[in-house]
Design a protein around this motif. Structure first.
Motif, PDB file in Angstrom:
ATOM      1  N   HIS A  22     -15.887  16.490 -10.680  1.00  0.00           N
ATOM      2  CA  HIS A  22     -15.218  17.724 -11.099  1.00  0.00           C
ATOM      3  C   HIS A  22     -15.203  18.746  -9.960  1.00  0.00           C
ATOM      4  O   HIS A  22     -14.175  19.373  -9.697  1.00  0.00           O
ATOM      5  CB  HIS A  22     -15.935  18.314 -12.313  1.00  0.00           C
ATOM      6  CG  HIS A  22     -15.429  19.667 -12.683  1.00  0.00           C
ATOM      7  ND1 HIS A  22     -14.253  19.854 -13.349  1.00  0.00           N
ATOM      8  CD2 HIS A  22     -15.926  20.902 -12.437  1.00  0.00           C
ATOM      9  CE1 HIS A  22     -14.040  21.147 -13.514  1.00  0.00           C
ATOM     10  NE2 HIS A  22     -15.047  21.807 -12.968  1.00  0.00           N
ATOM     11  N   CYS A  23     -16.336  18.885  -9.267  1.00  0.00           N
ATOM     12  CA  CYS A  23     -16.428  19.849  -8.166  1.00  0.00           C
ATOM     13  C   CYS A  23     -15.512  19.469  -6.997  1.00  0.00           C
ATOM     14  O   CYS A  23     -15.166  20.328  -6.190  1.00  0.00           O
ATOM     15  CB  CYS A  23     -17.867  19.953  -7.660  1.00  0.00           C
ATOM     16  SG  CYS A  23     -18.998  20.720  -8.835  1.00  0.00           S
ATOM     17  N   CYS A  24     -15.128  18.199  -6.923  1.00  0.00           N
ATOM     18  CA  CYS A  24     -14.270  17.715  -5.831  1.00  0.00           C
ATOM     19  C   CYS A  24     -12.848  17.454  -6.309  1.00  0.00           C
ATOM     20  O   CYS A  24     -12.109  16.672  -5.696  1.00  0.00           O
ATOM     21  CB  CYS A  24     -14.874  16.448  -5.232  1.00  0.00           C
ATOM     22  SG  CYS A  24     -16.459  16.739  -4.450  1.00  0.00           S
ATOM     23  N   ALA A  25     -12.463  18.077  -7.396  1.00  0.00           N
ATOM     24  CA  ALA A  25     -11.098  17.995  -7.926  1.00  0.00           C
ATOM     25  C   ALA A  25     -10.636  16.556  -8.137  1.00  0.00           C
ATOM     26  O   ALA A  25      -9.494  16.214  -7.884  1.00  0.00           O
ATOM     27  CB  ALA A  25     -10.121  18.749  -7.022  1.00  0.00           C
ATOM     28  N   LEU A  35     -22.450  13.862  -3.666  1.00  0.00           N
ATOM     29  CA  LEU A  35     -23.646  13.466  -4.400  1.00  0.00           C
ATOM     30  C   LEU A  35     -24.686  12.868  -3.451  1.00  0.00           C
ATOM     31  O   LEU A  35     -25.876  13.162  -3.543  1.00  0.00           O
ATOM     32  CB  LEU A  35     -23.293  12.483  -5.508  1.00  0.00           C
ATOM     33  CG  LEU A  35     -24.378  12.228  -6.552  1.00  0.00           C
ATOM     34  CD1 LEU A  35     -24.855  13.539  -7.168  1.00  0.00           C
ATOM     35  CD2 LEU A  35     -23.859  11.299  -7.629  1.00  0.00           C
ATOM     36  N   GLN A  36     -24.235  12.059  -2.513  1.00  0.00           N
ATOM     37  CA  GLN A  36     -25.163  11.489  -1.534  1.00  0.00           C
ATOM     38  C   GLN A  36     -25.809  12.598  -0.702  1.00  0.00           C
ATOM     39  O   GLN A  36     -27.018  12.571  -0.457  1.00  0.00           O
ATOM     40  CB  GLN A  36     -24.446  10.513  -0.623  1.00  0.00           C
ATOM     41  CG  GLN A  36     -25.366   9.876   0.401  1.00  0.00           C
ATOM     42  CD  GLN A  36     -24.664   8.860   1.268  1.00  0.00           C
ATOM     43  OE1 GLN A  36     -23.480   8.617   1.132  1.00  0.00           O
ATOM     44  NE2 GLN A  36     -25.397   8.260   2.173  1.00  0.00           N
ATOM     45  N   ASN A  37     -25.038  13.580  -0.273  1.00  0.00           N
ATOM     46  CA  ASN A  37     -25.588  14.693   0.506  1.00  0.00           C
ATOM     47  C   ASN A  37     -26.565  15.521  -0.322  1.00  0.00           C
ATOM     48  O   ASN A  37     -27.559  16.033   0.212  1.00  0.00           O
ATOM     49  CB  ASN A  37     -24.478  15.559   1.074  1.00  0.00           C
ATOM     50  CG  ASN A  37     -23.764  14.882   2.219  1.00  0.00           C
ATOM     51  OD1 ASN A  37     -24.326  14.019   2.877  1.00  0.00           O
ATOM     52  ND2 ASN A  37     -22.520  15.262   2.451  1.00  0.00           N
ATOM     53  N   ALA A  38     -26.303  15.649  -1.613  1.00  0.00           N
ATOM     54  CA  ALA A  38     -27.234  16.370  -2.486  1.00  0.00           C
ATOM     55  C   ALA A  38     -28.556  15.609  -2.584  1.00  0.00           C
ATOM     56  O   ALA A  38     -29.641  16.207  -2.520  1.00  0.00           O
ATOM     57  CB  ALA A  38     -26.614  16.570  -3.868  1.00  0.00           C
ATOM     58  N   TYR A  39     -28.478  14.285  -2.726  1.00  0.00           N
ATOM     59  CA  TYR A  39     -29.696  13.481  -2.745  1.00  0.00           C
ATOM     60  C   TYR A  39     -30.446  13.602  -1.411  1.00  0.00           C
ATOM     61  O   TYR A  39     -31.677  13.660  -1.389  1.00  0.00           O
ATOM     62  CB  TYR A  39     -29.378  12.005  -3.019  1.00  0.00           C
ATOM     63  CG  TYR A  39     -29.078  11.694  -4.466  1.00  0.00           C
ATOM     64  CD1 TYR A  39     -29.965  12.009  -5.482  1.00  0.00           C
ATOM     65  CD2 TYR A  39     -27.900  11.051  -4.816  1.00  0.00           C
ATOM     66  CE1 TYR A  39     -29.698  11.718  -6.807  1.00  0.00           C
ATOM     67  CE2 TYR A  39     -27.617  10.742  -6.141  1.00  0.00           C
ATOM     68  CZ  TYR A  39     -28.513  11.073  -7.138  1.00  0.00           C
ATOM     69  OH  TYR A  39     -28.246  10.779  -8.440  1.00  0.00           O
ATOM     70  N   THR A  66     -23.435  21.960  -2.702  1.00  0.00           N
ATOM     71  CA  THR A  66     -23.160  20.925  -1.705  1.00  0.00           C
ATOM     72  C   THR A  66     -21.656  20.669  -1.622  1.00  0.00           C
ATOM     73  O   THR A  66     -21.101  20.525  -0.531  1.00  0.00           O
ATOM     74  CB  THR A  66     -23.922  19.634  -2.038  1.00  0.00           C
ATOM     75  OG1 THR A  66     -25.321  19.938  -2.144  1.00  0.00           O
ATOM     76  CG2 THR A  66     -23.712  18.578  -0.983  1.00  0.00           C
ATOM     77  N   ALA A  67     -20.995  20.629  -2.774  1.00  0.00           N
ATOM     78  CA  ALA A  67     -19.539  20.436  -2.794  1.00  0.00           C
ATOM     79  C   ALA A  67     -18.845  21.595  -2.092  1.00  0.00           C
ATOM     80  O   ALA A  67     -17.881  21.404  -1.334  1.00  0.00           O
ATOM     81  CB  ALA A  67     -19.034  20.300  -4.224  1.00  0.00           C
TER      82      ALA A  67
END
Length: 177
Positions: A22-25, A35-39, A66-67
């Motif tokens: 959703h955050c990435c349209a 999501l990987q960067n958030a992890y 992050t997004a």
């Protein structure tokens, strides 16, 4: 990372990916990266839950931020300053393909995915790790938990099979009608 946090993250993963999407349209590739960067932020201890909010709320905030960071980086690359820096460095051409070139690239990518799906699982896995994940054969062997010799064999056989699948079928063209 604590086991309780890892368990919570595992439970929330499907919802977290939906939120990242959703955050990435709706862009799947960008959502996976976000999501990987958030992890990674958690693993590097650049983000931590202080208990002021529910874990899920906090985690979704990390994903949203992050997004946003990824979007800013992407926008910067496309900005005037970014284009100017590209010109100075000698890379002044527009990196975006023309619509006809993009359609051709999409068709080739679909054909490649179709051919990869026809490979045996191990061959497809090693090719994916080497070409998509940019791992060495040694690293792929570690990920797959097999010997380097086995990976080399699957790699060579997979490339050969993929090459034959991607060749245009000339048997029908050369036969008279």
């Amino acid at each position: 990372m604590e086991r309780s946090i890892a368990d919570q993250l595992e439970t929330l993963h499907p919802d977290a990916f939906g939120w990242a999407l959703h955050c990435c349209a709706g862009n799947h590739a960008r959502a996976e990266d976000v999501l990987q960067n958030a992890y990674l932020k958690l693993a590097r201890e650049q983000a931590w839950h202080d208990g002021r909010s529910a874990f899920k709320t906090w985690w979704f905030g990390v994903i949203r931020l992050t997004a946003h960071e990824e979007f800013r980086r992407l926008r910067y690359r496309e900005s005037l300053l970014g284009r100017l820096l590209l010109q100075i460095s000698g890379q002044e051409h527009d990196p975006r393909p023309s619509p006809s070139r993009k359609m051709e690239m999409d068709e080739r990518a679909a054909e490649l995915r179709r051919c990869l799906a026809q490979l045996p699982a191990r061959q497809a896995e090693v090719l994916h790790l080497v070409f998509y994940q940019d791992l060495t054969l040694t690293e792929a062997a570690e990920v797959m938990r097999v010997s380097i010799g086995s990976v080399r064999q699957h790699y060579e056989r997979g490339k050969a099979r993929l090459r034959s699948l991607l060749q245009p079928d000339t048997t029908h063209e050369s036969q008279p009608r």
